[in-house]
Motif scaffolding. Sequence first.
Motif, PDB file in Angstrom:
ATOM      1  N   ILE A 108      41.512   6.572  36.534  1.00  0.00           N
ATOM      2  CA  ILE A 108      41.109   7.422  35.416  1.00  0.00           C
ATOM      3  C   ILE A 108      41.449   6.728  34.104  1.00  0.00           C
ATOM      4  CG2 ILE A 108      41.528   9.635  34.264  1.00  0.00           C
ATOM      5  CD1 ILE A 108      40.112  10.026  36.845  1.00  0.00           C
TER       6      ILE A 108
ATOM      7  N   SER B 164      48.853   2.928  31.820  1.00  0.00           N
ATOM      8  CA  SER B 164      48.908   3.317  33.238  1.00  0.00           C
ATOM      9  C   SER B 164      47.630   2.894  33.969  1.00  0.00           C
ATOM     10  CB  SER B 164      49.165   4.819  33.398  1.00  0.00           C
ATOM     11  OG  SER B 164      48.199   5.565  32.746  1.00  0.00           O
TER      12      SER B 164
ATOM     13  N   PHE C 156      48.470   2.823  37.673  1.00  0.00           N
ATOM     14  CA  PHE C 156      49.160   4.077  37.959  1.00  0.00           C
ATOM     15  C   PHE C 156      48.229   5.280  37.882  1.00  0.00           C
ATOM     16  CE2 PHE C 156      52.824   2.009  38.626  1.00  0.00           C
ATOM     17  CZ  PHE C 156      54.002   2.377  37.973  1.00  0.00           C
ATOM     18  N   SER C 157      47.060   5.110  37.266  1.00  0.00           N
ATOM     19  CA  SER C 157      46.261   6.290  36.907  1.00  0.00           C
ATOM     20  C   SER C 157      45.195   6.647  37.936  1.00  0.00           C
ATOM     21  CB  SER C 157      45.593   6.073  35.550  1.00  0.00           C
ATOM     22  OG  SER C 157      44.570   5.098  35.679  1.00  0.00           O
ATOM     23  N   GLY C 158      45.137   5.918  39.020  1.00  0.00           N
ATOM     24  CA  GLY C 158      44.138   6.231  40.055  1.00  0.00           C
ATOM     25  C   GLY C 158      42.707   6.028  39.594  1.00  0.00           C
TER      26      GLY C 158
END
Lengths: 185, 272
Positions: free
Chosen positions: A130, A121, A126-128
């Motif tokens: 992180i 991700s 997708f994980s912003g």
Amino acid sequence: MRLWISILIVFFISLFQITLTEYISISGIFPNLVLVLALVWCVVRGFRQGVIWAFTGGLFLDLFSIYPFGAITLSLIFAVVVSSLINGKFAEKSSFLSIFVTCFAATIFYNIFFYSLASLSHLIGFSGGISLQFSHLANSMFLQFIYNLAFIFIFYYLFLRFSEWLKRREHNSRMPYKSLRNGSI
Amino acid sequence: MINAVKTVKSRFTLVVTVTIVAVILFILYGLGLFLPVQSFGLAVIKPVQKVVNNVFREVADFFSVFSSIGELDEENQKLKLELDSLKSQNARLKEFENENKVLREQLGFEGHDNFKQSPVFVIGRDPNLDINAIMIDKGKKNGVEKDMPVIASSGILVGYVFEAYDDYSKVLLITDKNSVINAVVQDTRATGNIKGQHGIGLLMESIPQNESVKEGDTVVTSGLSGQFPKGLLIGKVESVQESQNQLFKEARVSPSADFEQLEICFVITSFK
């Protein structure tokens, strides 16, 4: 057991994990109560129920996670499926060794799968922003396994009793019907 | 034999079904389409979670009294001394503040760093290992937005809002390894970046070799990024690692916030 009761139990265990772990964490390590619960229910009541509990618990935990929704759910399902395949292969299904190996496998597979999903991700955005660091996660998951092991024996004892009580209730609720068929009432 | 095949088939169907549902949710989240559902789910859970959190907090507080009873007297003495020192420091600072105000007015400098705060309760932690994040009980409906700074009392930086929902927000703590904050050493004005260290502490990186940093120095936000107001307390320097072969030096910083006792925080909703 009725579905709504299962969902309620899983919901409260998930809440306990979110709120209780800050009080029982040791150097940032805390047990994965939902994973432990799903494993125990898988051993005590069967594969199907264990997977349903893993799925439901994962959905609740994903609501609170900073990671993309579904990552915890998928990791829990994977861990429970793999552990149920291992359970009973090295020793009798409900023996100490079997539970030990199952707990170990579940904790490791859960964290590895979660790390893989987290990395994926992060790669696809997708994980912003992180990400996880595998080296630190690797150290943490072995400590988490020890913590999980302590809880798995507590949960196993409690839910085994609960399961026996449920079976007696289910058996008793069928009894009058059986008696009618046999003509004794 | 037929029963065994049926069992395997039904297990396979169950696993595939739940996996497909979870993957769909994963993708929807990534595309940003799942946020309203997640907000709704959190809003539904909120009342129960608050009650559970309060119960656990009361129980933990009750037991912590017994565990700390032996240290209470010593801690009390220490705090009294610290309070006396802070009172006199506060008095001196007020004098400087007044002098600063007068000089600003005379020179026509604009005032800055007045910020609006919204108090919030910490209601849970992220369930993942290796992620240091908390949940707070306010969200977009209360004026909380993504990237807003979060402080403990007295202006100690705790983290920033990573994700804001309608009634909840998720806050990434400064001790998380994904957190990077531009900072400055208060006395020497040496600049650097503060990075979290897996929840254990902080590391100040990229400090130029020619700038002075020593043990005990106070580190605050620089305000350069625009995300955080200037002067929010981050921590104190514990040790400095420098090497003549490197362009930059590093310093271990001990965070001033007590992350294990976080109950109430403040979200800075606006600052200038």
